[in-house]
Design an enzyme around this catalytic site. Sequence first.
Site, PDB file in Angstrom:
ATOM      1  N   ALA A  75      85.260  25.502 -68.669  1.00 34.29           N
ATOM      2  CA  ALA A  75      86.608  24.909 -68.666  1.00 34.29           C
ATOM      3  C   ALA A  75      87.057  24.163 -70.126  1.00 34.29           C
ATOM      4  O   ALA A  75      88.113  24.168 -70.261  1.00 34.29           O
ATOM      5  CB  ALA A  75      86.695  23.827 -67.547  1.00 34.29           C
ATOM      6  N   THR A  76      85.801  23.893 -70.947  1.00 34.96           N
ATOM      7  CA  THR A  76      86.235  23.132 -72.089  1.00 34.96           C
ATOM      8  C   THR A  76      87.069  24.149 -72.975  1.00 34.96           C
ATOM      9  O   THR A  76      87.977  23.828 -73.481  1.00 34.96           O
ATOM     10  CB  THR A  76      84.840  22.650 -72.764  1.00 34.96           C
ATOM     11  OG1 THR A  76      84.558  21.462 -71.883  1.00 34.96           O
ATOM     12  CG2 THR A  76      85.220  22.104 -74.122  1.00 34.96           C
ATOM     13  N   ASN A 155      88.381  14.031 -62.992  1.00 31.50           N
ATOM     14  CA  ASN A 155      87.048  13.926 -62.979  1.00 31.50           C
ATOM     15  C   ASN A 155      86.219  12.631 -62.609  1.00 31.50           C
ATOM     16  O   ASN A 155      85.259  12.709 -62.083  1.00 31.50           O
ATOM     17  CB  ASN A 155      86.384  14.608 -64.259  1.00 31.50           C
ATOM     18  CG  ASN A 155      86.815  13.929 -65.503  1.00 31.50           C
ATOM     19  OD1 ASN A 155      88.209  13.933 -65.671  1.00 31.50           O
ATOM     20  ND2 ASN A 155      86.008  13.274 -66.222  1.00 31.50           N
ATOM     21  N   GLN A 183      87.991  20.294 -61.323  1.00 32.98           N
ATOM     22  CA  GLN A 183      87.560  19.647 -60.203  1.00 32.98           C
ATOM     23  C   GLN A 183      88.245  19.899 -58.902  1.00 32.98           C
ATOM     24  O   GLN A 183      87.632  19.661 -57.975  1.00 32.98           O
ATOM     25  CB  GLN A 183      87.720  17.897 -60.298  1.00 32.98           C
ATOM     26  CG  GLN A 183      87.046  17.417 -61.381  1.00 32.98           C
ATOM     27  CD  GLN A 183      85.475  17.300 -61.242  1.00 32.98           C
ATOM     28  OE1 GLN A 183      85.136  17.528 -60.368  1.00 32.98           O
ATOM     29  NE2 GLN A 183      84.696  17.340 -62.388  1.00 32.98           N
ATOM     30  N   SER A 203      86.521  26.228 -63.945  1.00 28.56           N
ATOM     31  CA  SER A 203      85.072  26.204 -64.336  1.00 28.56           C
ATOM     32  C   SER A 203      84.174  26.870 -63.415  1.00 28.56           C
ATOM     33  O   SER A 203      84.628  26.927 -62.049  1.00 28.56           O
ATOM     34  CB  SER A 203      84.292  24.788 -64.399  1.00 28.56           C
ATOM     35  OG  SER A 203      82.972  24.716 -64.586  1.00 28.56           O
ATOM     36  N   THR A 243      81.350  40.014 -76.052  1.00 34.92           N
ATOM     37  CA  THR A 243      80.667  40.868 -74.876  1.00 34.92           C
ATOM     38  C   THR A 243      80.765  39.781 -73.735  1.00 34.92           C
ATOM     39  O   THR A 243      80.206  38.865 -73.720  1.00 34.92           O
ATOM     40  CB  THR A 243      79.406  41.402 -75.219  1.00 34.92           C
ATOM     41  OG1 THR A 243      79.248  41.991 -76.334  1.00 34.92           O
ATOM     42  CG2 THR A 243      78.582  41.872 -74.227  1.00 34.92           C
ATOM     43  N   CYS A 328      80.354  13.789 -69.357  1.00 32.80           N
ATOM     44  CA  CYS A 328      80.567  14.222 -70.830  1.00 32.80           C
ATOM     45  C   CYS A 328      80.535  12.910 -71.538  1.00 32.80           C
ATOM     46  O   CYS A 328      80.210  12.932 -72.885  1.00 32.80           O
ATOM     47  CB  CYS A 328      81.803  14.987 -70.873  1.00 32.80           C
ATOM     48  SG  CYS A 328      81.933  16.105 -69.813  1.00 32.80           S
TER      49      CYS A 328
END
Length: 404
Positions: A75-76, A155, A183, A203, A243, A328
């Site tokens: 997700a970042t 979050n 979330q 995510s 890839t 984080c």
Amino acid sequence: MKLPIYLDYAATCPVDERVVKKMMEFLSIDGNFGNPASRSHKFGWQAEEAVDVARNHIADLIGADSREIVFTSGATEADNLALKGVMRFYQTKGKHLITCKTEHKAILDTCRQLEREGFEVTYLDPKSDGLIDLEELKSVIRDDTVLVSIMHANNEIGVVQDIAKIGEICRERKVLFHTDATQSVGKLPINLSELKVDLLSMSSHKLYGPKGIGALYVCRKPRVRLEAIIHGGGHERGMRSGTLPVHQIVGMGEAYRIAKEEMATEMPRLTALRDRLYNGLKDIEETYVNGSMEQRLGNNLNISFNYVEGESLMMALRDIAVSSGSACTSASLEPSYVLRALGLNDELAHSSIRFTVGRYTTEEEIDYSIGLVKSAVKKLRDLSPLWDMFKEGIDLNSIEWTHH
């Protein structure tokens, strides 16, 4: 019951056994290990088909078209691609972006980078319950505003923004709308065929899939354009080269399929567990829930225990895995910027603990945790001179503290 008890599902989840089993089929010589971009043989075709199936599962969960799903490393990266990709592509139209002070660092740090590149960012203050003021949002949209980025569910405090209304406002003003739904995906119903959302980040590891894989939904109608931030073989329709990690994509797809199947029964169960935890803790003196209890994810509880230092409380709760702030940023001892943005003072922000329940949480674990938290808070307050002063009725805010 196994100790320690994991109550930090907003940080990450264990991978579901069914997902692991599925992923194992795409790794070794006995399995389907091909590169989906290899168009000339069966190994590639099988891998491509597996990716297509996973893409469809992900699209189904959020009511999107599978062609609108772009795989990223998480997700970042999806947040980075949405903000940098859109702002750079449309910079001739304008250089203004709107977000909120309680967003995840993946959004806020990306905004800081865009500011260094000459873009302008407006940071909205949330109300004390964590929700943004929609009238204020309307008032800060300008002619050169390109994008609004407001997360779906926070979050740290689990507060859920009204993305349907925000989407309406943005569409009316011809501004693109991105939401970070890391979330909320799989916990709240999301139907992008009805919502006016142009970009949505998600995510895998917050939904019992593997880490290292995520996706960005990019709306096709009306079409959203963006500039790639990673260049190479032109994979993912040129939006994200590299890839495709088939085993991780298959894992994410399976996790999303399971979530769609089980959401209707699982969310009420999680909400009941969260409420059980809340009811067990709310009678402790001087405890405050952070963020709206009405507009909130069912699995999140963020509580401040006044006159107790959050870090000491976490240490005292060795048998429960919880966090103060988001994973984080929990490595820093700064009080949570999210709670500070809600107007909490340093002391209350420092004394907050986030509990998040999940698929493997049991009632027995919740009851054990309640007992543990109660005794830890009591023990730490017994050691605290501030608690004694508070109990004696002294107004701590009126005291002049001096350095010696």
